[in-house]
Design a protein around this motif. Structure first.
Motif, short mmCIF file in Angstrom:
data_model
loop_
_atom_site.label_atom_id
_atom_site.label_comp_id
_atom_site.label_asym_id
_atom_site.label_seq_id
_atom_site.Cartn_x
_atom_site.Cartn_y
_atom_site.Cartn_z
N ARG A 192 3.17 8.40 -6.98
CA ARG A 192 2.11 7.58 -6.35
C ARG A 192 0.84 8.39 -6.08
NH1 ARG A 192 3.79 2.80 -7.23
NH2 ARG A 192 5.32 1.79 -5.86
N GLY A 193 1.00 9.70 -5.93
CA GLY A 193 -0.17 10.53 -5.73
C GLY A 193 -0.52 10.83 -4.29
N THR B 68 11.49 10.46 -1.72
CA THR B 68 10.17 10.17 -1.16
C THR B 68 9.13 11.13 -1.70
OG1 THR B 68 11.08 9.21 0.84
CG2 THR B 68 8.84 10.03 0.98
N ASN B 69 9.46 12.42 -1.73
CA ASN B 69 8.52 13.41 -2.26
C ASN B 69 8.16 13.09 -3.71
OD1 ASN B 69 8.68 14.81 0.18
ND2 ASN B 69 10.38 16.08 -0.55
N VAL B 70 9.13 12.60 -4.47
CA VAL B 70 8.90 12.33 -5.89
C VAL B 70 8.17 11.00 -6.10
CG1 VAL B 70 10.05 11.78 -8.07
CG2 VAL B 70 10.78 13.77 -6.73
N TYR B 71 8.71 9.93 -5.55
CA TYR B 71 8.13 8.60 -5.81
C TYR B 71 6.76 8.43 -5.15
CZ TYR B 71 12.23 6.64 -8.11
OH TYR B 71 13.22 6.37 -9.01
N ASP C 249 0.85 -1.17 0.00
CA ASP C 249 0.00 0.00 0.00
C ASP C 249 0.90 1.24 0.00
OD1 ASP C 249 -2.64 1.49 0.78
OD2 ASP C 249 -1.14 2.12 2.26
N PRO C 250 0.55 2.29 -0.76
CA PRO C 250 1.42 3.47 -0.82
C PRO C 250 1.77 4.07 0.53
CG PRO C 250 -0.22 3.58 -2.56
CD PRO C 250 -0.58 2.40 -1.71
N LYS D 295 6.46 9.96 -14.60
CA LYS D 295 6.01 10.84 -13.53
C LYS D 295 7.16 11.12 -12.56
CE LYS D 295 1.12 9.50 -13.48
NZ LYS D 295 0.05 8.84 -12.67
N VAL D 296 8.00 10.10 -12.33
CA VAL D 296 9.16 10.28 -11.45
C VAL D 296 10.09 11.33 -12.02
CG1 VAL D 296 11.28 9.15 -10.65
CG2 VAL D 296 9.08 8.00 -10.38
#
Length: 205
Positions: free
Chosen positions: A107-108, A99-102, A60-61, A160-161
């Motif tokens: 991931r949203g 983390t901010n990016v992935y 889970d994200p 997106k990354v």
């Protein structure tokens, strides 16, 4: 004197590990004590968290996020912060920006919450400079010999990354330097070294 903290960010296959080693060698030639580290997976419990994150089943994200944050908190307290306090330079392959990016851009998950949680997980430790190794994700993925759980995400995720990294770099241009990771390793190292000129010059002030 407090050391300096340099982070390397970028998509899969961009050459961060190779550049980290090359930068450390050049810094050592300047009589600078250097620690090379990475996220996730350094420190006492890091390898176990890395295995869960990169080699395990789908997560889970939010679960994925909290595992990264737990790894980062322990990493800062046991590896990064002690080295900086000893006057060493730390070169880290990925840090909070990943983390901010992935988890955020790709991931949203909500970015304001991620920014706040990363402040807690980093214990006030911030990079002095961040080098973004920018690369077309198709090129980067083709370079990989083995793929972990994140590498196997669809190409759209990796696009997106890349976009997320460029967005974060635009938010903090004073800290980020965007490098062309499609060039040969020797040229990339030269460009990265030039990006650290101001930090190196500050040593003698």
């Amino acid at each position: 004197m407090k050391g300096r903290f340099i982070t390397l960010e970028g998509p899969e296959g961009a050459g961060k590990s190779t550049l980290a080693k090359a930068l450390a060698e050049k810094l050592q030639h300047q009589n600078i004590d250097v620690v090379i580290t990475r996220e996730p997976g350094d420190g006492a419990i890091g390898p176990k968290i890395r295995e869960a994150l990169l080699d395990g089943d789908n997560l889970d994200p939010w679960t994925e996020l909290f595992l990264f944050l737990a790894d980062r908190s322990q990493h800062v307290l046991t590896v990064i912060q002690p080295a900086l306090e000893q006057g060493k330079w730390v070169v880290c392959d990925r840090f909070s920006d990943s983390t901010n990016v992935y988890q955020g851009h790709a991931r949203g998950l909500p970015l304001p919450e991620l920014y706040h949680l990363n402040i807690l997980a980093t214990h006030g430790v911030h990079p002095d400079a961040t080098l973004l190794l920018d690369l077309d994700p198709e090129v980067g993925l083709a370079r990989l010999k083995d793929q972990n759980r994140l590498d196997k995400e669809p190409l759209e995720f990796h696009q997106k990354v890349r976009k997320g990294f460029l967005t974060e770099a635009h938010r903090h241009p004073d800290r980020w330097q965007v490098l062309d990771a499609s060039q040969p390793p020797e040229s990339l190292l030269e460009q990265a070294w030039a990006a650290l000129t101001s930090l190196l010059a500050a040593r003698h002030r």
